[in-house]
Structures are given as structure tokens and as C-alpha cells.
Write an enzyme that holds these catalytic residues in place. Structure first.
Site, PDB file in Angstrom:
ATOM      1  N   LYS A 239       8.358  80.648 -35.544  1.00  0.00           N
ATOM      2  CA  LYS A 239       6.934  80.524 -35.841  1.00  0.00           C
ATOM      3  C   LYS A 239       6.075  81.330 -34.882  1.00  0.00           C
ATOM      4  O   LYS A 239       4.853  81.129 -34.822  1.00  0.00           O
ATOM      5  CB  LYS A 239       6.529  79.047 -35.780  1.00  0.00           C
ATOM      6  CG  LYS A 239       7.232  78.173 -36.822  1.00  0.00           C
ATOM      7  CD  LYS A 239       6.989  76.692 -36.606  1.00  0.00           C
ATOM      8  CE  LYS A 239       7.869  75.860 -37.536  1.00  0.00           C
ATOM      9  NZ  LYS A 239       7.835  74.422 -37.185  1.00  0.00           N
TER      10      LYS A 239
ATOM     11  N   ARG B 129      24.749  68.872 -34.637  1.00  0.00           N
ATOM     12  CA  ARG B 129      24.062  67.580 -34.530  1.00  0.00           C
ATOM     13  C   ARG B 129      24.522  66.652 -35.647  1.00  0.00           C
ATOM     14  O   ARG B 129      23.715  66.008 -36.308  1.00  0.00           O
ATOM     15  CB  ARG B 129      22.540  67.824 -34.633  1.00  0.00           C
ATOM     16  CG  ARG B 129      21.977  68.732 -33.547  1.00  0.00           C
ATOM     17  CD  ARG B 129      21.641  67.949 -32.305  1.00  0.00           C
ATOM     18  NE  ARG B 129      20.685  66.918 -32.637  1.00  0.00           N
ATOM     19  CZ  ARG B 129      19.375  67.147 -32.777  1.00  0.00           C
ATOM     20  NH1 ARG B 129      18.887  68.338 -32.565  1.00  0.00           N
ATOM     21  NH2 ARG B 129      18.572  66.162 -33.091  1.00  0.00           N
TER      22      ARG B 129
ATOM     23  N   ARG C 168       6.873  61.539 -38.418  1.00  0.00           N
ATOM     24  CA  ARG C 168       6.095  62.469 -39.251  1.00  0.00           C
ATOM     25  C   ARG C 168       5.991  61.888 -40.656  1.00  0.00           C
ATOM     26  O   ARG C 168       6.944  61.284 -41.158  1.00  0.00           O
ATOM     27  CB  ARG C 168       6.807  63.828 -39.386  1.00  0.00           C
ATOM     28  CG  ARG C 168       7.410  64.389 -38.130  1.00  0.00           C
ATOM     29  CD  ARG C 168       6.383  64.908 -37.183  1.00  0.00           C
ATOM     30  NE  ARG C 168       5.469  65.848 -37.792  1.00  0.00           N
ATOM     31  CZ  ARG C 168       5.659  67.170 -37.840  1.00  0.00           C
ATOM     32  NH1 ARG C 168       6.738  67.689 -37.327  1.00  0.00           N
ATOM     33  NH2 ARG C 168       4.766  67.959 -38.382  1.00  0.00           N
TER      34      ARG C 168
ATOM     35  N   PRO D 292       1.090  76.540 -39.363  1.00  0.00           N
ATOM     36  CA  PRO D 292       2.000  77.471 -39.952  1.00  0.00           C
ATOM     37  C   PRO D 292       3.454  77.184 -39.670  1.00  0.00           C
ATOM     38  O   PRO D 292       3.858  76.957 -38.541  1.00  0.00           O
ATOM     39  CB  PRO D 292       1.607  78.797 -39.342  1.00  0.00           C
ATOM     40  CG  PRO D 292       0.220  78.620 -38.942  1.00  0.00           C
ATOM     41  CD  PRO D 292       0.088  77.209 -38.574  1.00  0.00           C
TER      42      PRO D 292
ATOM     43  N   ARG E 244      -7.739  72.708 -33.274  1.00  0.00           N
ATOM     44  CA  ARG E 244      -7.227  71.663 -32.381  1.00  0.00           C
ATOM     45  C   ARG E 244      -6.769  72.157 -31.011  1.00  0.00           C
ATOM     46  O   ARG E 244      -6.320  71.365 -30.189  1.00  0.00           O
ATOM     47  CB  ARG E 244      -6.091  70.900 -33.090  1.00  0.00           C
ATOM     48  CG  ARG E 244      -6.622  70.083 -34.247  1.00  0.00           C
ATOM     49  CD  ARG E 244      -5.526  69.389 -35.011  1.00  0.00           C
ATOM     50  NE  ARG E 244      -4.959  68.285 -34.258  1.00  0.00           N
ATOM     51  CZ  ARG E 244      -3.939  67.542 -34.709  1.00  0.00           C
ATOM     52  NH1 ARG E 244      -3.394  67.801 -35.873  1.00  0.00           N
ATOM     53  NH2 ARG E 244      -3.495  66.554 -33.997  1.00  0.00           N
TER      54      ARG E 244
END
Length: 291
Positions: free
Chosen positions: A58, A168, A278, A2, A125
Site C-alpha cells: 500500500k 500461520r 474490524r 486505500p 484523519r
DNA sequence: CACTTGACCTGTCCGC
DNA sequence: TGCGGACAGGTCAAGT
């Protein structure tokens, strides 16, 4: 799993089904999912009533009547599923096969309520976690304290977005969008989708982006997140909401998991590359690195 | 400081 | 059918 839209969907579902329930029993089948001894769990959860539920980034935060809080992070494969004994879903209901089979082998925690309904925390997981924190520990909880602003807050202006990215400015845009301390809630799906919509290469250094590009990214990000929430999130693999329903945002995805398919803007085939280790999906024509 | 890798885990899918 | 490898929505620590 999610990201913000999925967690928000669960947040709304939990508000609908869980407020006011009193916990009567807690069973833990995988210690690390709720890493406390059973005495502690019983002492702080049993007979506690669910007063309010919220989301931050999250993370889901359930406030209990005894001033303790129950927090969840679902990581990649966490699910929170509600099952009422009264309202069984009949055969043919989309939730039927999922809900009526619970608990299953990925069930890590079961919360029982005093009306015989239950909440299952499933996590294939085992990366997800639940925590029990009093008000003091909640205030000191590192994960939450580090989080950047909520992108869907009314106050989250373009100006603030630019200021966050500026922290950043020598880094690559996708890594920064994924960094929860810069902005809370984006993950792999919604960064790829937002960057495609704004025609920005994920490896672009923030410094090189024009003001209008950044504005386009800001608008794209909000559009993507809002659309996904309205579709109940993305069920790429095993995400389901509180009543076991899948989200349908993935049907609207433009690049995520679309490698080999034509770009909806220019028909060039979408490709998959690696960014910040990723899997990353882009249109090589629409999303070019700036010179 | 920016970035990469490995770790935490289970499961699925793909090619040989 | 079996086996090995790649891959999966997230985050953290440790190393370059």
C-alpha cells in the site's frame, strides 16, 4: 482508505502526470505527515526531478533524480491529488468541486512543481505519512522489508499462496489475509469480498481449509483485485484518484457494507460481525464455519 | 504464539 | 437542535 487497488490506481495516475516534474517548493501544514525540519525537506526535495514511481503493497515510492525517494502511505483517509494550472476542469466535470477547492482543511502537504502544477497530500484523519529516504535508508526501511509478496505479480502462484498461508496455519483466515507480512496489499474491503466469493468464513482456521477451498480463495482474491483496479478502486468514503475521480468498484461489492441486503448467491441476508476488531461482512449461509 | 485493545485523528451518522 | 456513541479503507505497541 486505500488498499492495493486504490494505491495502484494512484500509482498509474501519478506515472501519467508526474514523471519528469521538478519540485520547486514544499509546504507542510501538519508536521507528522512529513516529519522533518523544513531545511532537510528543502535540501532533498527542491530541484529534484521525479524519475520513476512505483507501488509496493500500500506504499507509493517516488524516485528522485538526486537518489532520494519520496514515499507515501495513505492509511485510512489519505489522498494524493494533482492540480495543473493549465488544465482547469470546467464546471460540471466530476472533479470540478473536488479539485478546484484545493487546498482544503484536510490538506497536509503541498508539493509545487516548476510548471506551476501541484500535488496535494490530503489526509482527514492524519494517520498517513510521507517519508524522504535515501537509497540506503530505503533498503533498510522496516515497513517495506517486512512486506509479503505482491498478489498480482506474475510469479505469485497458487503454490506460493499456500506456502504463505501455511506460515500461520493455526490462525484465522481473515487476520492472516490482513497481515501485510503474509501478502501485501489486502485490506478490509478485499478480504471480505474474496472470502465471500470463495465461500469461506473469516474466522475459519487455515488448517481446516481443503486444498480446493484455498485454490478458490486464491482465484477469488485475484479476481476481486483485478476487477477493482479496472474500476479505479473503491470510493466507500473519501477515496479519490490523482485527478479527483472516485472509483466504482463498490458498485460491484457483494458483501462489503451490504448488511441487511440479500446475498447474490442464495438471497440470505448479509450480516455484519466483528473479526480482529474490524467490521466484517458475510453471508451466514454461504460462509459457514467448518465442523 | 495468537489474539485483543488502545492509540494515532477527524468527521459523519444514528438514536434519543 | 444538541449530545453521546458507534463507526470508518491501516498499522503499531503493549497487554493477556
Amino acid at each position: 482508505m486505500p488498499e492495493l487497488p486504490e494505491v495502484e490506481t494512484i500509482n498509474r495516475g501519478m506515472k501519467k502526470y508526474l514523471i519528469g516534474k521538478v519540485i520547486s517548493k514544499v509546504e507542510v501544514d501538519w508536521f507528522k505527515s512529513l516529519a522533518y525540519d523544513q531545511k532537510f525537506i528543502n535540501k532533498h526535495l527542491i530541484n529534484a526531478r521525479i524519475d520513476s514511481i512505483d507501488r509496493r503493497g500500500k506504499v507509493l515510492i517516488i524516485s528522485l533524480s538526486n537518489n532520494f525517494n519520496l514515499l507515501f502511505h495513505l492509511k485510512m483517509t489519505g489522498q494524493l491529488v494533482y492540480k495543473s494550472d493549465k488544465e482547469r476542469f470546467g464546471a460540471g466535470h466530476p472533479s470540478d468541486s473536488l479539485i478546484n477547492k484545493l487546498p482544503d482543511k484536510s490538506t497536509r502537504i503541498i508539493f509545487y512543481f516548476n510548471d506551476n502544477s501541484k500535488l496535494f497530500f490530503n489526509d482527514q484523519r492524519k494517520f498517513g505519512w510521507a517519508k524522504i529516504l535515501d537509497q540506503e535508508s530505503l533498503k533498510e526501511f522496516e515497513y517495506l522489508n517486512k512486506l509479503g509478496p505482491e498478489p498480482l505479480d506474475k510469479d505469485f502462484s497458487l503454490k506460493i499462496f499456500k506456502a504463505r498461508l501455511d506460515l500461520r496455519k493455526n490462525s484465522k483466515i481473515k487476520s492472516v489475509l490482513l497481515d501485510q507480512s503474509i501478502i501485501a496489499g489486502l485490506g478490509n474491503i478485499y478480504t471480505d469480498e474474496s472470502l465471500w466469493m470463495a465461500k469461506i468464513h473469516p474466522l475459519e482456521v487455515i488448517n481446516k481449509l481443503s486444498q480446493s477451498r484455498i485454490q478458490k480463495l486464491y482465484e477469488s482474491m485475484l479476481e476481486v483485485l483485478n476487477l477493482s483496479i479496472s474500476r479505479g478502486g473503491s470510493s466507500d468514503r473519501n477515496y479519490i484518484d490523482i485527478v479527483g475521480k472516485k472509483g466504482t468498484y463498490i458498485d460491484f461489492a457483494n458483501v462489503y457494507k451490504k448488511a441487511g441486503m440479500p446475498c447474490k448467491r442464495c438471497s440470505t441476508n448479509i450480516i455484519r460481525i466483528k473479526v480482529a476488531s474490524r467490521g466484517t461482512h458475510i453471508c451466514p449461509k454461504c460462509q459457514k464455519l467448518l465442523k
